[in-house]
Design a protein around this motif. Structure first.
Motif, PDB file in Angstrom:
ATOM      1  N   ALA A   8       0.833  -1.206   0.000  1.00  0.00           N
ATOM      2  CA  ALA A   8       0.000   0.000   0.000  1.00  0.00           C
ATOM      3  C   ALA A   8       0.868   1.256   0.000  1.00  0.00           C
ATOM      4  CB  ALA A   8      -0.921  -0.001   1.218  1.00  0.00           C
ATOM      5  N   MET A   9       1.942   1.236   0.777  1.00  0.00           N
ATOM      6  CA  MET A   9       2.871   2.370   0.773  1.00  0.00           C
ATOM      7  C   MET A   9       3.543   2.517  -0.586  1.00  0.00           C
ATOM      8  SD  MET A   9       4.462   4.920   2.008  1.00  0.00           S
ATOM      9  CE  MET A   9       4.057   4.928   3.748  1.00  0.00           C
ATOM     10  N   ILE A  10       3.965   1.402  -1.174  1.00  0.00           N
ATOM     11  CA  ILE A  10       4.592   1.441  -2.494  1.00  0.00           C
ATOM     12  C   ILE A  10       3.628   2.047  -3.516  1.00  0.00           C
ATOM     13  CG2 ILE A  10       5.404   0.000  -4.413  1.00  0.00           C
ATOM     14  CD1 ILE A  10       6.621  -1.874  -2.341  1.00  0.00           C
ATOM     15  N   VAL A  25     -12.075   0.448   1.841  1.00  0.00           N
ATOM     16  CA  VAL A  25     -12.806   1.523   1.163  1.00  0.00           C
ATOM     17  C   VAL A  25     -11.831   2.476   0.480  1.00  0.00           C
ATOM     18  CG1 VAL A  25     -14.318   3.503   1.503  1.00  0.00           C
ATOM     19  CG2 VAL A  25     -14.790   1.357   2.691  1.00  0.00           C
ATOM     20  N   GLY A  26     -10.743   2.816   1.171  1.00  0.00           N
ATOM     21  CA  GLY A  26      -9.750   3.704   0.581  1.00  0.00           C
ATOM     22  C   GLY A  26      -9.107   3.114  -0.660  1.00  0.00           C
ATOM     23  N   SER A  27      -8.846   1.811  -0.646  1.00  0.00           N
ATOM     24  CA  SER A  27      -8.235   1.158  -1.805  1.00  0.00           C
ATOM     25  C   SER A  27      -9.170   1.175  -3.006  1.00  0.00           C
ATOM     26  CB  SER A  27      -7.857  -0.287  -1.444  1.00  0.00           C
ATOM     27  OG  SER A  27      -6.878  -0.331  -0.434  1.00  0.00           O
ATOM     28  N   ILE A  28     -10.445   0.890  -2.777  1.00  0.00           N
ATOM     29  CA  ILE A  28     -11.415   0.915  -3.879  1.00  0.00           C
ATOM     30  C   ILE A  28     -11.511   2.320  -4.475  1.00  0.00           C
ATOM     31  CG2 ILE A  28     -13.854   0.636  -4.446  1.00  0.00           C
ATOM     32  CD1 ILE A  28     -13.975  -1.575  -2.304  1.00  0.00           C
ATOM     33  N   THR A  61      -5.762   4.688   3.232  1.00  0.00           N
ATOM     34  CA  THR A  61      -5.016   3.432   3.325  1.00  0.00           C
ATOM     35  C   THR A  61      -3.767   3.539   4.201  1.00  0.00           C
ATOM     36  OG1 THR A  61      -3.795   3.940   1.293  1.00  0.00           O
ATOM     37  CG2 THR A  61      -5.818   2.655   1.071  1.00  0.00           C
ATOM     38  N   ILE A  62      -3.068   4.666   4.169  1.00  0.00           N
ATOM     39  CA  ILE A  62      -1.794   4.757   4.886  1.00  0.00           C
ATOM     40  C   ILE A  62      -1.966   4.773   6.406  1.00  0.00           C
ATOM     41  CG2 ILE A  62       0.299   6.118   5.197  1.00  0.00           C
ATOM     42  CD1 ILE A  62       0.059   4.556   2.546  1.00  0.00           C
TER      43      ILE A  62
END
Length: 526
Positions: free
Chosen positions: A36-38, A98-101, A133-134
């Motif tokens: 996720a950071m990448i 939710v943030g990823s979507i 996400t972070i």
């Protein structure tokens, strides 16, 4: 008769204690958070290496080009605190998913943009997903791994996502931009794919969300509005001051917006202090006391992270433009010259994982910031007639030290002075500072570049025999990197003065909740 423990205390102990997990489960959690950071960093660096192609394709003016980079970092920075609070209250796994979507949807949208303004707006919406996400990743790692060597490995690996994402973004972004028919649009497909993989990993490996143990679970929406409005206005003014019509920085709307931005930010700080002192209204979005913990060393760590990111991201921004716009190199040739950053990033994070619990934090931080500032110094002095190995190669080698040696120790340190129920918010505060550093570093160096370029143009009126690229642009590139160097030197000075006495940070006992919490003894082990 044995007195039973209160129900609330029992629930708190059970929730705060991470469950026993297998090695494979631990690897999946760390890998998902790191990915996720990448993905978050790749969303910036792939754009950086593709900027000249975007500029040509969409006819973007030089002075407004920075918004393609700053729009993402700005929205992410402004909303990190809010999403950190929401993650702590309603579940880190839910927030991450939710943030990823959201991030996938708007990243794909950027790939189909055909107008500079639309692209800038979509980049701003992209940052909202990263803002979710972070902090959820940081809170998940802090909860899953108690203070131990495993936590040091987890956070150093997560921190590795920043420089690795930077190097990977430059490499793949350059290759995709030059070798595919979609050119600059192809990197956005890559970012969507990386985010999708991390989404699948989170759904599989993250623990189910537990109810929050906080007695007051209301959200400080007033504080969220004040900090968002204040930061947006300030960064907007920094980006638009050079192009405002008719008087640039003296243009009335620029002055008004700057005053409003400072006022909103000040009101946010006053409001947070007020909420922390009065306990019958919503808890503050960011505890002001967090900055004063450990006798103010937390504030020092935050300041160093901010200045280091001003230096590091400003260096990356102008380094890419120097190679492509000044030397007229292709994206692939630019990638080749920046590729040492990837190797160094891997090595640096191995060093952090091994020595975080052996070497005092001040040593790691000062070495990192001094080397990153030296990379900016090399480009501030660079001579285009000299071989790449004299300036470009050593700068690429040492530039990532600051990102690695500040991010991982800084993240672990902030986690060590934060209570279990505020891990996501504390991590979000640290992330907010680094993202603001990204926006401010690029904005300030852009102002410096433009002013020096305008001054140089006055020296060479139309019709002169000067080489426009070398006589006018080269001093502007040098000046931009001098400003980045200044940020890095200031970070080093703060580290030398204020971080003495912290000691090692690999093994720490988490503090009890409270506004006056200080960092535990540096030598205490669990």
């Amino acid at each position: 008769m044995v007195e039973k423990a209160p129900l609330h205390a029992t629930r708190t102990a059970n929730i705060d204690r991470p469950p026993q997990r297998s090695l494979w489960s631990s690897i999946c959690i760390i890998g998902t958070c790191t990915l996720a950071m990448i993905a978050s960093i790749v969303n910036n660096t792939t754009v950086s290496v593709a900027l000249p192609t975007m500029q040509h394709d969409l006819h973007i003016e030089q002075v407004t080009l920075q918004w393609v980079v700053s729009g993402y970092a700005l929205s992410s920075a402004c909303l990190l605190l809010l999403f950190g609070r929401l993650a702590d209250l309603y579940g880190r796994k839910k927030t991450f998913v939710v943030g990823s979507i959201w991030l996938i949807a708007f990243t794909l949208g950027c790939a189909f943009a055909f107008d500079p303004l639309v692209l800038d707006v979509l980049r701003g919406f992209q940052g909202v997903g990263a803002a979710a996400t972070i902090p959820a990743s940081i809170g998940t790692l802090a909860h899953s791994f108690p203070p131990s060597k495993a936590r040091a490995v987890a956070f150093s690996t997560f921190a590795a996502g920043a420089p690795l994402g930077g190097a990977l973004g430059f490499a793949l972004g350059g290759c995709l931009t030059e070798l595919t028919k979609q050119t600059w649009r192809a990197p956005f497909y890559l970012c969507s794919a990386l985010t999708f993989v991390s989404l699948v990993g989170a759904m599989y490996s993250f623990d189910a969300d537990e109810p929050s143990t906080e007695p007051d679970q209301r959200v400080d929406w007033i504080g969220a509005f004040l900090v968002t409005a204040g930061l947006v206005l300030i960064i907007f003014v920094l980006g638009q001051g050079e192009v405002a019509v008719p008087s640039q920085w003296a243009t009335p709307y620029i002055i008004v917006l700057l005053i409003l931005g400072v006022a909103f930010t000040t009101l946010f700080l006053v409001w947070q202090h007020h909420l922390e002192c009065i306990h019958d209204i919503p808890p503050p979005l960011m505890k002001i006391s967090l900055w004063t913990r450990a006798k103010g060393k937390v504030a020092a760590v935050m300041s160093i992270a901010f200045l280091n990111w001003c230096c590091f991201m400003g260096f990356n921004y102008w380094c890419g433009l120097y190679y492509q716009n000044f030397l007229q190199l292709s994206p692939l040739d630019t990638v080749a010259r920046l590729s040492p950053m990837f190797v160094t990033g891997v090595i640096c994070n191995v060093i952090v994982a091994i020595f975080a619990n052996r070497v005092p934090m001040v040593i790691l931080v000062v070495i990192g910031t001094s080397l990153t500032s030296t990379a900016a110094l090399l480009f501030a002095l660079i001579n285009p007639n000299v071989t790449y190995w004299a300036f470009g190669f050593p700068a690429a080698i040492i530039s990532v030290f600051g990102a690695d040696f500040v991010f991982a120790p800084g993240t672990m340190y902030i986690a060590s002075v934060s209570a279990p129920h505020e891990q996501s918010v504390a991590g979000a505060t640290f992330q907010t500072i680094t993202q603001l550093g990204t926006s401010l570093g690029v904005a300030v160096s852009t102002v410096v570049f433009n002013r020096v370029e305008m001054h140089q143009m006055l020296k060479y009126p139309p019709g002169s025999n000067s080489d426009l690229n070398r006589d006018i642009r080269l001093p502007a590139y040098h000046a931009a990197e001098w400003s980045n160097f200044a940020f890095g030197v200031l970070a080093t000075i703060i580290g030398l003065i204020f971080l003495r006495g912290i000691g090692v940070i690999g093994h720490r006992t988490p503090p009890k909740a409270g506004p006056d919490t200080e960092a535990p003894s540096a030598n205490r082990k669990t």
